[in-house]
Design a protein around this motif. Structure first.
Motif, mmCIF file in Angstrom:
data_model
loop_
_atom_site.group_PDB
_atom_site.id
_atom_site.type_symbol
_atom_site.label_atom_id
_atom_site.label_comp_id
_atom_site.label_asym_id
_atom_site.label_seq_id
_atom_site.Cartn_x
_atom_site.Cartn_y
_atom_site.Cartn_z
ATOM 1 N N LYS A 1 -17.414 -31.356 17.017
ATOM 2 C CA LYS A 1 -17.369 -31.586 18.402
ATOM 3 C C LYS A 1 -16.012 -32.372 18.633
ATOM 4 O O LYS A 1 -15.366 -32.306 19.462
ATOM 5 N N ARG A 2 -15.947 -33.391 17.585
ATOM 6 C CA ARG A 2 -14.771 -34.216 17.537
ATOM 7 C C ARG A 2 -13.376 -33.349 17.565
ATOM 8 O O ARG A 2 -12.370 -33.584 18.205
ATOM 9 N N ILE A 3 -13.330 -32.622 16.590
ATOM 10 C CA ILE A 3 -12.324 -31.494 16.292
ATOM 11 C C ILE A 3 -12.017 -30.619 17.666
ATOM 12 O O ILE A 3 -10.960 -30.535 18.101
ATOM 13 N N HIS A 4 -13.103 -30.214 18.088
ATOM 14 C CA HIS A 4 -13.054 -29.346 19.293
ATOM 15 C C HIS A 4 -12.525 -30.017 20.505
ATOM 16 O O HIS A 4 -11.667 -29.582 21.223
ATOM 17 N N ALA A 5 -12.776 -31.343 20.702
ATOM 18 C CA ALA A 5 -12.366 -32.127 21.729
ATOM 19 C C ALA A 5 -10.963 -32.406 21.585
ATOM 20 O O ALA A 5 -10.074 -32.581 22.474
ATOM 21 N N LEU A 6 -10.698 -32.899 20.297
ATOM 22 C CA LEU A 6 -9.379 -33.225 20.022
ATOM 23 C C LEU A 6 -8.318 -32.088 20.471
ATOM 24 O O LEU A 6 -7.273 -32.295 21.258
ATOM 25 N N ILE A 7 -8.640 -30.775 19.965
ATOM 26 C CA ILE A 7 -7.840 -29.720 20.208
ATOM 27 C C ILE A 7 -7.631 -29.367 21.712
ATOM 28 O O ILE A 7 -6.407 -29.370 22.324
ATOM 29 N N GLY A 8 -8.729 -29.431 22.224
ATOM 30 C CA GLY A 8 -8.598 -29.059 23.794
ATOM 31 C C GLY A 8 -7.805 -30.192 24.417
ATOM 32 O O GLY A 8 -7.287 -29.683 25.520
ATOM 33 N N THR A 9 -8.217 -31.506 24.267
ATOM 34 C CA THR A 9 -7.447 -32.447 24.897
ATOM 35 C C THR A 9 -5.824 -32.122 24.776
ATOM 36 O O THR A 9 -5.147 -32.301 25.618
ATOM 37 N N ILE A 10 -5.466 -31.924 23.649
ATOM 38 C CA ILE A 10 -4.047 -31.701 23.269
ATOM 39 C C ILE A 10 -3.315 -30.652 23.984
ATOM 40 O O ILE A 10 -2.312 -30.639 24.627
ATOM 41 N N ILE A 11 -4.049 -29.399 23.975
ATOM 42 C CA ILE A 11 -3.507 -28.032 24.506
ATOM 43 C C ILE A 11 -3.840 -27.938 26.008
ATOM 44 O O ILE A 11 -3.358 -26.898 26.444
ATOM 45 N N THR A 12 -4.391 -28.676 26.719
ATOM 46 C CA THR A 12 -5.086 -28.318 27.981
ATOM 47 C C THR A 12 -3.929 -28.378 28.938
ATOM 48 O O THR A 12 -3.854 -27.086 29.660
ATOM 49 N N ILE A 13 -2.949 -29.163 29.030
ATOM 50 C CA ILE A 13 -1.740 -28.884 29.934
ATOM 51 C C ILE A 13 -0.876 -27.781 29.470
ATOM 52 O O ILE A 13 -0.662 -26.806 30.229
ATOM 53 N N PRO A 14 -0.504 -27.633 28.373
ATOM 54 C CA PRO A 14 0.399 -26.302 27.757
ATOM 55 C C PRO A 14 -0.229 -25.124 27.939
ATOM 56 O O PRO A 14 0.227 -24.033 28.411
ATOM 57 N N MET A 15 -1.610 -25.303 27.914
ATOM 58 C CA MET A 15 -2.318 -23.746 27.982
ATOM 59 C C MET A 15 -2.454 -23.478 29.363
ATOM 60 O O MET A 15 -2.484 -22.195 29.821
ATOM 61 N N ILE A 16 -2.788 -24.433 30.369
ATOM 62 C CA ILE A 16 -2.863 -24.179 31.717
ATOM 63 C C ILE A 16 -1.554 -23.849 32.074
ATOM 64 O O ILE A 16 -1.427 -22.704 32.987
ATOM 65 N N ILE A 17 -0.245 -24.320 31.686
ATOM 66 C CA ILE A 17 0.928 -23.748 32.144
ATOM 67 C C ILE A 17 1.148 -22.406 31.646
ATOM 68 O O ILE A 17 1.804 -21.340 32.429
ATOM 69 N N LEU A 18 0.821 -21.927 30.403
ATOM 70 C CA LEU A 18 0.819 -20.501 29.891
ATOM 71 C C LEU A 18 0.056 -19.602 30.740
ATOM 72 O O LEU A 18 0.567 -18.522 31.172
ATOM 73 N N ILE A 19 -1.096 -20.056 31.216
ATOM 74 C CA ILE A 19 -2.014 -19.223 31.888
ATOM 75 C C ILE A 19 -1.202 -18.890 33.457
ATOM 76 O O ILE A 19 -1.380 -17.792 33.774
ATOM 77 N N PHE A 20 -1.026 -20.154 34.089
ATOM 78 C CA PHE A 20 -0.404 -19.944 35.367
ATOM 79 C C PHE A 20 0.900 -19.099 35.556
ATOM 80 O O PHE A 20 1.217 -18.260 36.491
#
Length: 456
Positions: free
Chosen positions: A180-199
């Motif tokens: 859960k901690r690894i999943h949350a850490l990765i998600g927190t780091i890539i949320t902004i760049p991933m949203i930029i990539l998608i949009f």
């Protein structure tokens, strides 16, 4: 937000990930493949791109085109990619049935070889990424829906991370808490760049992409310039995104007594007899200080025009330029005179945004660093999915889906507001939410009915 809101986010996050993960994995892997299409094609098609024919006699570009037509009966030349050195010139041939073929000419304008466009590396990766290599409106909508749900998964995951303090190291760690901690850490780091990539990829989508482009066309002050034009061709994949659906201006119809003939110039017609030759057109292009690489799209009717363009997201190896260099120009097919020209400076803010955003999404806006950043984000997203499933499997009971519990608490204003905002921004996501709500409502009524019958 209330505890019920957390559980609702958790439940929707779980089912969204469960159903969309296969699609998201496919899109991410094909996206990684497409990131390096230039590098792969430069190596895989080295002979076609950079090689020479056994023939060394120097032909003009028009003689080379005539030779191509003679050796490809039933096909007409519709587009020419004038590449910068050391790339060879690429011709796109089209048959009456819609079949396409690429033919390459070397520095002597002699034929080097040909390709079937359907099976080039770039086109395979692009077709998998945009339509799962199946095509069709339903599939395109499904791909777009997966991208929309990915944004919801990132937002909901971020909320749950901070709400549950998942990043805080627990006093007593378990296998599930570790995942859960690894999943949350990765998600927190890539949320902004991933949203930029998608949009930045949504302009190519079926539903939202068409909406964005329509808005760009209908509001020239923020989108693309308004031209009084006629479409130059039905397939303009090398024309910049911002002017792809613009109507091209009409050529001035020649005097029928001036040896021009009375019929129209269809793609691949002998331009020396019916209009300006390609070689002379290239002189006109040079006079307008349009440098290589650029593409030439043939006129499709007697009042059509030559469309000459430079694009930042052509999808053709060796054709991409900086967004600021994008331009689409229209030349009279008879005189070769420039009729009109639309450049990056004339774009509205919306068109400029996506002119920069698309090459950023494709990984060639600022060279290798762009590719590496996109690659890292994509790999991190795959690890995010992997650890999400590991976390679920670590708590899953045998023979049970172990889905997050349903909540009967009222829906908070904050939850409703977020869903409405996401639904308006991403209409397909909004439609899918209504379906989810309907299913949840039916399940609630069924469960309530069973509980009532048990009491009786």
């Amino acid at each position: 937000m209330k505890k019920g809101t957390y559980n609702r986010f958790w439940r929707w996050h779980f089912f969204g990930a469960l159903f969309m993960a296969p699609l998201l994995i496919t899109l991410t892997l094909s996206g990684i493949g497409y990131l390096f299409y230039n590098n792969v094609e430069n190596a895989a098609y080295k002979d076609l791109f950079f090689g020479n024919s056994d023939e060394t006699y120097q032909l003009t570009i028009d003689e080379g085109i005539s030779l191509v037509k003679q050796e490809n009966d039933g096909f007409e030349v519709s587009k020419i990619m004038i590449m910068d050195e050391p790339y060879n010139t690429r011709l796109t041939l089209t048959s009456d049935s819609g079949e396409e073929k690429y033919v390459f000419l070397d520095k002597h304008n002699e034929i080097v070889g040909s390709q079937n466009p359907k099976f080039t590396y770039a086109n395979i990766m692009r077709n998998i990424h945009s339509s799962l290599f199946a095509g069709g409106t339903v599939v395109n909508y499904l791909v777009e829906l997966a991208a929309c749900w990915a944004i919801f998964l990132l937002f909901s995951g971020l909320y749950m991370t901070f709400k549950s303090r998942a990043l805080k190291k627990p006093k007593k760690s378990t296998r599930r808490l570790k995942f859960k901690r690894i999943h949350a850490l990765i998600g927190t780091i890539i949320t902004i760049p991933m949203i930029i990539l998608i949009f930045t990829g949504l302009p190519w989508s079926a539903f939202m992409g068409n909406f964005i482009y329509t808005a760009s066309q209908e509001h020239p002050s923020i989108g693309t310039p308004l031209l009084q034009q006629q479409p130059p061709t039905s397939d303009m994949s090398e024309i910049p995104w911002a002017t792809r659906k613009e109507e091209a201006p009409e050529s001035e119809k020649p005097d029928p007594h001036a040896n021009h003939g009375g019929h129209g110039n269809m793609p691949g017609m002998d331009m020396e007899n019916d209009g300006i030759s390609v070689e002379k057109l290239m002189w006109k292009v040079r006079d307008e200080k349009i440098s290589k690489p650029y593409s030439i799209v043939y006129p499709f009717s007697e009042d059509g025009v030559f469309t000459v363009s430079k694009g930042s997201n052509t999808g053709v190896t060796g054709m991409d330029v900086s967004p600021a260099e994008e331009m689409t120009s229209y030349f009279d097919q008879y005189s070769g005179d420039l009729i009109s020209k639309v450049g990056y400076d004339e774009y509205g803010i919306l068109a400029k945004w996506f002119t920069w955003g698309i090459p950023l999404h494709e990984g060639h806006l600022f060279g290798w660093p762009n590719k590496i950043i996109n690659l890292v984000v994509c790999l991190a997203f795959l690890f995010l999915i992997f650890y999400g499933f590991k976390m679920w499997l670590s708590r899953k009971r045998k023979g049970n889906l172990s889905a997050p519990p349903k909540t009967t608490s009222s829906i908070s204003i904050g939850f409703i507001a977020l869903m409405v905002i996401l639904g308006v921004i991403m209409p397909l996501f909004g439609i899918s939410l209504l379906i989810v709500l309907a299913i949840e409502g039916i399940l609630y009524l069924v469960t309530k009915g069973k509980d009532t019958s048990n009491v009786n």
